[in-house]
Each structure stands twice: as C-alpha cells, then as structure tokens.
Design an enzyme around this catalytic site. Structure first.
Site, PDB file in Angstrom:
ATOM      1  N   LYS A  53       0.847  -1.206   0.000  1.00 22.49           N
ATOM      2  CA  LYS A  53       0.000   0.000   0.000  1.00 22.49           C
ATOM      3  C   LYS A  53       0.872   1.242   0.000  1.00 22.49           C
ATOM      4  O   LYS A  53       0.652   2.170  -0.774  1.00 22.49           O
ATOM      5  CB  LYS A  53      -0.923   0.019   1.233  1.00 22.49           C
ATOM      6  CG  LYS A  53      -2.121  -0.888   1.105  1.00 22.49           C
ATOM      7  CD  LYS A  53      -2.848  -1.036   2.432  1.00 22.49           C
ATOM      8  CE  LYS A  53      -3.848  -2.181   2.354  1.00 22.49           C
ATOM      9  NZ  LYS A  53      -4.298  -2.651   3.662  1.00 22.49           N
ATOM     10  N   GLN A  97      -5.323  -1.499   9.506  1.00 24.28           N
ATOM     11  CA  GLN A  97      -5.259  -2.854   8.955  1.00 24.28           C
ATOM     12  C   GLN A  97      -5.924  -3.843   9.909  1.00 24.28           C
ATOM     13  O   GLN A  97      -5.640  -3.861  11.105  1.00 24.28           O
ATOM     14  CB  GLN A  97      -3.782  -3.232   8.719  1.00 24.28           C
ATOM     15  CG  GLN A  97      -3.562  -4.573   8.050  1.00 24.28           C
ATOM     16  CD  GLN A  97      -4.018  -4.614   6.599  1.00 24.28           C
ATOM     17  OE1 GLN A  97      -3.974  -3.628   5.881  1.00 24.28           O
ATOM     18  NE2 GLN A  97      -4.474  -5.772   6.159  1.00 24.28           N
ATOM     19  N   ASP A 120     -11.594   2.868   3.803  1.00 20.91           N
ATOM     20  CA  ASP A 120     -12.011   1.465   3.732  1.00 20.91           C
ATOM     21  C   ASP A 120     -13.526   1.344   3.544  1.00 20.91           C
ATOM     22  O   ASP A 120     -14.028   0.288   3.152  1.00 20.91           O
ATOM     23  CB  ASP A 120     -11.656   0.752   5.049  1.00 20.91           C
ATOM     24  CG  ASP A 120     -10.431  -0.134   4.937  1.00 20.91           C
ATOM     25  OD1 ASP A 120     -10.187  -0.672   3.846  1.00 20.91           O
ATOM     26  OD2 ASP A 120      -9.735  -0.289   5.956  1.00 20.91           O
TER      27      ASP A 120
END
Ligand code: GUN
Length: 292
Positions: A53, A97, A120
């Site tokens: 990422k 995460q 997200d």
C-alpha cells in the site's frame, strides 16, 4: 475480449489515471492526497499488504504515512492515534489494517475514524449510506469487483447475481453494489440449502467465502461472469505452497464466460481502489472538484 479478466492490467490502468489526477490536483490546488495506514502487531500477511500500500501510494504521487504499533497496544493508545490522524490536515485517508489484536475492539476503532477519511468504507456512516444508496465511501474490494464486472458486461440491469459469502468487508457490500446496479441479488452462505443450485442460476457469481477452490465448474452457468475474491494459501504435494481462490479455476474456466484468476484478478484492484478513494476524499474534504 479475453475470457480471463486481467485484474493486474486493469489496476495498472486505474493507478495511471489516479497518478495523472493527483498531479493535476497538486498543480491546480496545491493539494497532495495523503493516506495513513495503521498496523498493529506483526501479522506477516498484513505486513506485506501494508508495504505494498505504502509503495503504490508514493508511486501515484501521494503521501504515505505508516504507523506501526506493537501487538500489546492498548485500545486507548490506538484511539488517540486515530484522533490525531482525524485532526491532521495532510491526512485524507485512514486505514487501520485488520485483524486487530484481541484486546482491541475493532468496531470501536473503525467508528472512531472521521467518516470522510474512512477510505475502507467500514464506518457505520458509510455502511449506512451504501445501504440506502446515498453517496459515501465504498469498500475497496467490492468496488474493484464492481468496476471489473461493469467493464465486462456494461449495463447490469436484470442480471441474476449470486454472492457466496456474507462478510462485512466483501459479501454484504458487494451485494449492495450489485443491487444498486439493478441486479437481482442472492446472498448465500454456509447455511444455504442447495448452494450449488443457487450458484448455477447466476449470470454473475462472486465467490468470497475463504474456502479454497470450493466453487466447482459444474456449479457455474455456462457463459457466466465469475469473480473470485478468495486468496487462500494451500500446501502442494511437493512441500511448497500455492495461492488459490475460492473457485476451482481448472474446472470453472472452461464453463465461465469471463473469470478472474488468483492471483492477478481481484487482488490488485483492492489497493488501486484504496488510492482511488483517497484521491476522491482529498478533493471532497477540500471542497474541490476531482480533476477530469
Ligand atoms: N484486512 C484484510 N482486508 C482488509 C481491508 O480491505 N482493509 C483493512 N483495513 N484491513 C484488511
């Protein structure tokens, strides 16, 4: 068009477009989109994702902020970091995460993120917006699936879509997106009776159950579009490991009209969509139009 959907190429095209737009945003408005990624603990798979990422964020001309915390981190410490990132004007996207260590309540952390920075799309505000068809942030993997499906099929109205799996990260949001596209949507799961028969009705079959090679070729309607979200590592006879999806590719490929491979299908689209969401939010937060 080819039968095997090339997610790697699709994601590379999307990143090229994002790179161009990020450069325009910088030149026009002096805004550089910033993405903060928070990793708690040392899960090896999560470390790989976070590294990728960060690398791709920088390659697209955006700022990457990585926060690595020990797996003993207390909930309060993580909440404090989220508050700091919420108040940091150089940060337009915050990704924590998952999974998180067991002492931390995932939902509390996710819902502490400013919904405008929740790239997200997991915050209740964004889940609710998707549910009622209002504009919000769409989760990355489902967005990547939808982009590939629409690229292949165009208008999805009236198509029969079957989603295998009901997770909050993939199954439920992908079903909501397909419903918004006027598909008839069936969500199936481990308690579904006659799962194979349900799958055989699908014009669009999205497999997101996390069961290696579960969906077989004879579960698939000839000509159907098959999107395999699974990433499973299995042991092979020669003592090595191999990545496979939730679809048994060898038997499914001859029957499907279109199919995503694993690896190289949905996987690369997830990070590309994360960068897409970050760029969109950098524009929204600053109240400027997304560059053409
Ligand atoms: N872990 C596995 N997939 C995801 C994802 O899409 N977002 C976050 N934050 N964590 C994950």
């Amino acid at each position: 068009m080819q039968k095997i959907i090339d997610g790697k190429a699709f994601a590379a095209d999307l990143r090229a477009d994002i790179t161009k737009k990020a450069a325009e945003l910088k030149a026009r408005d002096a805004i550089v989109p910033g993405l903060a990624v928070v990793l708690v603990g040392e899960d090896p798979a999560s470390q790989v994702y976070v590294r990728n990422k960060g690398k791709q964020t920088v390659e697209c001309g955006m700022l990457s902020f990585e926060h690595k915390l020990p797996d003993t981190t207390a909930q309060d410490e993580l909440m404090e970091l989220i508050d700091k990132l919420n108040n940091d004007d150089s940060v337009h996207g915050i990704l924590v995460q998952l999974p998180l260590p067991k002492q931390i309540d995932e939902n509390s952390v996710i819902n502490r993120i400013n919904p405008d920075k929740d790239v997200d799309g997991f915050h209740l505000d964004n889940v609710g917006r998707l549910s009622i068809g209002d504009e919000g942030i769409v989760p990355c993997t489902p967005l990547g699936c939808l982009m590939m499906i629409k690229d292949q099929l165009g208008d999805l109205s009236g198509k029969h879509a079957v989603v295998v799996g009901r997770s909050n990260i993939v199954g439920k949001p992908v079903a909501a997106l397909l419903l918004q596209e006027n598909c008839t949507v069936v969500i199936t799961h481990s308690r579904t009776v006659n799962l194979e028969e349900e799958c055989r009705r699908a014009d669009i079959l999205v497999a997101a159950v996390g069961r290696p090679e579960m969906v077989k070729g004879d579960w698939i309607k000839p000509g159907a579009t098959v999107i395999d979200v699974g990433i499973n590592r299995i042991d092979t006879a020669d003592g090595k490991t191999r990545l496979v999806g939730d679809v048994d590719f060898a038997s499914a490929e001859p029957v499907a009209g279109k199919i995503t491979p694993v690896p190289g299908g949905v996987g690369p689209m997830t990070i590309a969509c994360l960068l897409h969401n970050t760029l969109q939010q950098a524009c929204r937060i600053n109240n400027v139009a997304v560059p053409e």
